[in-house]
Design an enzyme around this catalytic site. Structure first.
Site, PDB file in Angstrom:
ATOM      1  N   ARG A 174      37.728  74.780  42.891  1.00  0.00           N
ATOM      2  CA  ARG A 174      38.741  74.869  41.843  1.00  0.00           C
ATOM      3  C   ARG A 174      38.582  76.169  41.058  1.00  0.00           C
ATOM      4  O   ARG A 174      39.540  76.701  40.524  1.00  0.00           O
ATOM      5  CB  ARG A 174      38.611  73.692  40.875  1.00  0.00           C
ATOM      6  CG  ARG A 174      38.950  72.343  41.461  1.00  0.00           C
ATOM      7  CD  ARG A 174      38.937  71.303  40.390  1.00  0.00           C
ATOM      8  NE  ARG A 174      39.734  71.753  39.246  1.00  0.00           N
ATOM      9  CZ  ARG A 174      39.700  71.141  38.060  1.00  0.00           C
ATOM     10  NH1 ARG A 174      38.944  70.097  37.877  1.00  0.00           N
ATOM     11  NH2 ARG A 174      40.448  71.584  37.074  1.00  0.00           N
ATOM     12  N   ASP A 226      30.855  76.834  29.589  1.00  0.00           N
ATOM     13  CA  ASP A 226      31.021  76.874  31.048  1.00  0.00           C
ATOM     14  C   ASP A 226      29.826  77.511  31.744  1.00  0.00           C
ATOM     15  O   ASP A 226      29.685  77.392  32.958  1.00  0.00           O
ATOM     16  CB  ASP A 226      32.293  77.629  31.431  1.00  0.00           C
ATOM     17  CG  ASP A 226      33.532  76.892  30.976  1.00  0.00           C
ATOM     18  OD1 ASP A 226      34.609  77.513  30.916  1.00  0.00           O
ATOM     19  OD2 ASP A 226      33.423  75.701  30.631  1.00  0.00           O
ATOM     20  N   ARG A 242      38.342  64.671  26.635  1.00  0.00           N
ATOM     21  CA  ARG A 242      39.344  65.751  26.610  1.00  0.00           C
ATOM     22  C   ARG A 242      40.626  65.336  25.870  1.00  0.00           C
ATOM     23  O   ARG A 242      41.716  65.312  26.436  1.00  0.00           O
ATOM     24  CB  ARG A 242      39.672  66.199  28.031  1.00  0.00           C
ATOM     25  CG  ARG A 242      38.502  66.466  28.933  1.00  0.00           C
ATOM     26  CD  ARG A 242      37.649  67.654  28.542  1.00  0.00           C
ATOM     27  NE  ARG A 242      38.277  68.930  28.649  1.00  0.00           N
ATOM     28  CZ  ARG A 242      38.313  69.657  29.766  1.00  0.00           C
ATOM     29  NH1 ARG A 242      37.769  69.182  30.861  1.00  0.00           N
ATOM     30  NH2 ARG A 242      38.901  70.838  29.787  1.00  0.00           N
ATOM     31  N   LYS A 276      40.250  82.461  36.000  1.00  0.00           N
ATOM     32  CA  LYS A 276      40.963  81.176  36.134  1.00  0.00           C
ATOM     33  C   LYS A 276      41.510  80.754  34.772  1.00  0.00           C
ATOM     34  O   LYS A 276      42.680  80.366  34.652  1.00  0.00           O
ATOM     35  CB  LYS A 276      40.012  80.101  36.642  1.00  0.00           C
ATOM     36  CG  LYS A 276      40.550  78.672  36.553  1.00  0.00           C
ATOM     37  CD  LYS A 276      39.585  77.641  37.085  1.00  0.00           C
ATOM     38  CE  LYS A 276      38.597  77.215  36.069  1.00  0.00           C
ATOM     39  NZ  LYS A 276      39.093  76.238  35.078  1.00  0.00           N
ATOM     40  N   ASN A 277      40.692  80.854  33.745  1.00  0.00           N
ATOM     41  CA  ASN A 277      41.092  80.326  32.443  1.00  0.00           C
ATOM     42  C   ASN A 277      42.010  81.257  31.656  1.00  0.00           C
ATOM     43  O   ASN A 277      42.483  80.888  30.585  1.00  0.00           O
ATOM     44  CB  ASN A 277      39.850  79.948  31.633  1.00  0.00           C
ATOM     45  CG  ASN A 277      39.129  78.758  32.240  1.00  0.00           C
ATOM     46  OD1 ASN A 277      39.682  78.091  33.126  1.00  0.00           O
ATOM     47  ND2 ASN A 277      37.924  78.499  31.808  1.00  0.00           N
ATOM     48  N   CYS A 329      37.979  63.624  32.050  1.00  0.00           N
ATOM     49  CA  CYS A 329      37.361  64.114  33.289  1.00  0.00           C
ATOM     50  C   CYS A 329      35.854  63.929  33.128  1.00  0.00           C
ATOM     51  O   CYS A 329      35.370  63.372  32.147  1.00  0.00           O
ATOM     52  CB  CYS A 329      37.715  65.567  33.537  1.00  0.00           C
ATOM     53  SG  CYS A 329      36.925  66.662  32.360  1.00  0.00           S
TER      54      CYS A 329
HETATM   55  C1  EPZ Z   1      39.179  75.342  28.116  1.00  0.00           C
HETATM   56  O1  EPZ Z   1      39.360  73.937  28.199  1.00  0.00           O
HETATM   57  C2  EPZ Z   1      38.686  75.773  29.488  1.00  0.00           C
HETATM   58  N1  EPZ Z   1      39.696  75.445  30.503  1.00  0.00           N
HETATM   59  C3  EPZ Z   1      37.380  75.046  29.817  1.00  0.00           C
HETATM   60  O2  EPZ Z   1      36.919  75.533  31.080  1.00  0.00           O
HETATM   61  C4  EPZ Z   1      36.355  75.422  28.735  1.00  0.00           C
HETATM   62  O3  EPZ Z   1      35.146  74.727  28.990  1.00  0.00           O
HETATM   63  C5  EPZ Z   1      36.899  75.034  27.363  1.00  0.00           C
HETATM   64  O4  EPZ Z   1      38.182  75.674  27.138  1.00  0.00           O
HETATM   65  C6  EPZ Z   1      35.969  75.444  26.236  1.00  0.00           C
HETATM   66  O5  EPZ Z   1      35.755  76.815  26.273  1.00  0.00           O
HETATM   67  C7  EPZ Z   1      40.777  76.276  30.616  1.00  0.00           C
HETATM   68  O6  EPZ Z   1      40.926  77.242  29.892  1.00  0.00           O
HETATM   69  C8  EPZ Z   1      41.758  75.917  31.686  1.00  0.00           C
HETATM   70  P1  EPZ Z   1      38.998  72.871  24.377  1.00  0.00           P
HETATM   71  P2  EPZ Z   1      40.105  73.148  26.976  1.00  0.00           P
HETATM   72  O7  EPZ Z   1      40.323  72.342  24.007  1.00  0.00           O
HETATM   73  O8  EPZ Z   1      41.146  74.000  26.403  1.00  0.00           O
HETATM   74  C9  EPZ Z   1      37.929  69.079  21.827  1.00  0.00           C
HETATM   75  C10 EPZ Z   1      36.042  75.368  33.251  1.00  0.00           C
HETATM   76  O9  EPZ Z   1      34.987  74.927  33.706  1.00  0.00           O
HETATM   77  N2  EPZ Z   1      39.372  68.912  21.638  1.00  0.00           N
HETATM   78  O10 EPZ Z   1      38.528  74.162  23.771  1.00  0.00           O
HETATM   79  O11 EPZ Z   1      40.475  71.792  27.457  1.00  0.00           O
HETATM   80  C11 EPZ Z   1      37.494  68.698  23.227  1.00  0.00           C
HETATM   81  O12 EPZ Z   1      37.257  67.304  23.321  1.00  0.00           O
HETATM   82  C12 EPZ Z   1      36.766  74.595  32.167  1.00  0.00           C
HETATM   83  O13 EPZ Z   1      36.589  76.442  33.595  1.00  0.00           O
HETATM   84  C13 EPZ Z   1      39.841  67.956  20.741  1.00  0.00           C
HETATM   85  O14 EPZ Z   1      39.065  67.253  20.116  1.00  0.00           O
HETATM   86  O15 EPZ Z   1      38.883  73.019  25.958  1.00  0.00           O
HETATM   87  C14 EPZ Z   1      36.228  69.475  23.427  1.00  0.00           C
HETATM   88  O16 EPZ Z   1      35.154  68.736  22.891  1.00  0.00           O
HETATM   89  C15 EPZ Z   1      36.026  73.317  31.771  1.00  0.00           C
HETATM   90  N3  EPZ Z   1      41.173  67.803  20.585  1.00  0.00           N
HETATM   91  C16 EPZ Z   1      36.449  70.733  22.583  1.00  0.00           C
HETATM   92  O17 EPZ Z   1      37.579  70.465  21.741  1.00  0.00           O
HETATM   93  C17 EPZ Z   1      42.087  68.561  21.273  1.00  0.00           C
HETATM   94  O18 EPZ Z   1      43.304  68.390  21.076  1.00  0.00           O
HETATM   95  C18 EPZ Z   1      36.757  71.969  23.393  1.00  0.00           C
HETATM   96  O19 EPZ Z   1      37.919  71.725  24.127  1.00  0.00           O
HETATM   97  C19 EPZ Z   1      41.599  69.530  22.186  1.00  0.00           C
HETATM   98  C20 EPZ Z   1      40.241  69.680  22.351  1.00  0.00           C
END
Ligand code: EPZ
Length: 428
Positions: free
Chosen positions: A395, A303, A121, A22-23, A116
């Site tokens: 999802r 995850d 996020r 998915k990711n 969420c």
């Molecule tokens: C991706 O989400 C995945 N989703 C998530 O999977 C996964 O948990 C996550 O990466 C971490 O590995 C997809 O790939 C579609 P991040 P993403 O940006 O990109 C902070 C699932 O269950 N952050 O790496 O949204 C944020 O708050 C889902 O399959 C900022 O501060 O995750 C978080 O604490 C859930 N500023 C941390 O980084 C930003 O601009 C990680 O978020 C962006 C993120």
């Protein structure tokens, strides 16, 4: 609304084939906007999130054709249009169209994605990267607008190795003028798969999978064919299904390298894991507690935190799990406690005291991975467990009940009729 009815009936045994990730598929579908050609994606999972991304691409004029696990995307009629809130709020990954649309058309307008269940996020790092390439970004009325005659290569340091920010910036940089460097980039396998897809289109992405990614922009990108990598989180979930039931499951279509942190921590509990030519065989029960901390890849994946917590509930002794990636990813704790789990939250850590057997109860899925954890716990509980709000689970897990049933699980999908009598047997 539907529910899963699960009866803990002992060890799961057999073989499952893991779906495409998915990711990985979501950013790659967004990256298809980088070309006016056609892309053919193979091993695309049948998930609600993929359906929402298809809706969004069609909103921009993409023509999609789905056949089994193949997805053909023709983008020669794509035109910029605002990405509406009702689509973006359904799935945060919609925000990944921002980089491709901006670099292809010089402008993009997209609804703020909102938070969420697992956290606020934010998207500040996405915007920091686009601004470093010269984008003019304005916020107003719940929408973000970005404009740039032509993006120019820049250097951006990510304060946190955000997966989505790394992906959005990589896509935007692929058609920019000059070289873009992303420092402290995310190293997840899904980032590598996206880089490979962009390079198959004629892009120049180097260093994906390390903390420094360099992207040399090109004039145009062409359509290509690409097979999505296996879903390491679905694989990890079934690995835990074997461990929590003391079963014996062989997983086909896995990349063992992507599962190293999950494999390492499961081995620490005493579960046996063999690498076979078919993939990965997981057998035996966990017999000792384990401590872990979620971290960006190659650390233990966030995850898999909820599924592992479900297993910890059944391990003898005291286990500890610390969530360092998201600020609110313990929503499953209260639901696991309804099943008899003994868990105490202290800051960003959860202390889990193993209990002999969990007891079946009515619980609700609060997010995708929390829902998966509740299914796993129900498989190891005495009596019947009813998991509500399973749309969260669908999802990210295609046909999870069929796969579990093929391994001997007693799990049924039923309409949720509101206040049903507790304790109905699955046969009722
Ligand atoms: C991706 O989400 C995945 N989703 C998530 O999977 C996964 O948990 C996550 O990466 C971490 O590995 C997809 O790939 C579609 P991040 P993403 O940006 O990109 C902070 C699932 O269950 N952050 O790496 O949204 C944020 O708050 C889902 O399959 C900022 O501060 O995750 C978080 O604490 C859930 N500023 C941390 O980084 C930003 O601009 C990680 O978020 C962006 C993120």
């Amino acid at each position: 609304m539907a529910c899963f009815w699960i009866s803990g009936k002992g060890p799961l045994k057999g073989k499952v084939t893991v779906n495409g990730s998915k990711n990985a598929v979501l950013p790659i579908m967004a990256a298809s906007l980088l070309t006016d050609g056609s892309c053919m994606l193979e091993d695309v999972p049948g998930l609600e999130d993929v359906h929402v991304m298809c809706e969004l691409l069609e909103h921009f004029g993409c023509m999609l054709r789905r056949k089994n696990k193949s997805l053909h995307i023709n983008n020669n009629r794509v035109r910029p249009a605002p990405a509406p809130y009702d689509l973006v709020r359904k799935m945060r990954a919609s925000f990944l169209v921002m980089g491709p649309m901006l670099t292809r058309f010089g402008r993009v307008k997209i609804s703020l994605p909102g938070g969420c269940a697992i956290g606020t996020r934010p998207i500040d790092l996405h915007l920091k990267g686009l601004a470093a390439m010269g984008a003019d970004i304005t916020l107003g009325h719940g929408y973000i607008e970005a404009r740039a005659e032509k993006l120019t290569g820049g250097m951006v340091y990510l304060d946190f190795p955000s997966v989505g920010a790394t992906e959005n910036i990589m896509m935007a940089a692929s058609l920019a003028d000059g070289l873009t460097t992303i420092e402290n980039a995310a190293e997840e396998p899904e980032v590598i798969d996206l880089a490979n897809f962009i390079n198959s289109m004629g892009g120049h992405v180097r260093g994906a999978g390390t903390d420094t990614v360099r992207i040399e922009g090109v004039k145009e990108l062409k359509g290509c064919s690409h097979t999505i990598i296996p879903d390491r989180i679905e694989a990890g979930t079934f690995m835990v299904a074997a461990a929590i039931t003391g079963g014996d499951i062989t997983l086909a279509n896995v990349i063992c390298e992507h599962l190293r942190p999950v494999e390492a921590k499961l081995r620490e509990t005493g579960v046996m894991i063999d690498r076979t030519e078919e993939g990965l065989r997981v057998h035996g029960s966990g017999c000792r507690p384990v401590n872990l901390k979620t971290l960006p890849h190659p650390g233990f994946p966030t995850d898999m935190q909820a599924p592992m917590m479900a297993l910890m509930c059944t391990l003898p002794g005291i286990s500890m799990i610390t969530e360092t990636v998201f600020e609110n990813r313990f929503m499953h704790v209260s639901e696991l406690k309804r099943l008899g789990a003994r868990i105490t939250i202290e800051g960003r850590s959860a202390i889990v005291e193993g209990v002999g057997r969990l007891q079946g109860a009515e619980v609700k899925a609060t997010d995708l991975r929390a829902g998966a954890a509740l299914i796993l716990a129900g498989l190891a509980a005495d009596g019947v467990t009813r998991v509500m709000d399973i749309h969260h689970i669908e999802r990210g897990y295609e046909g999870i009940e069929e796969k579990l049933r093929s391994l001997g699980a007693e799990i049924e999908r039923r309409p949720c009729l509101g206040h049903e009598k507790a304790g109905w047997s699955l046969k009722a």
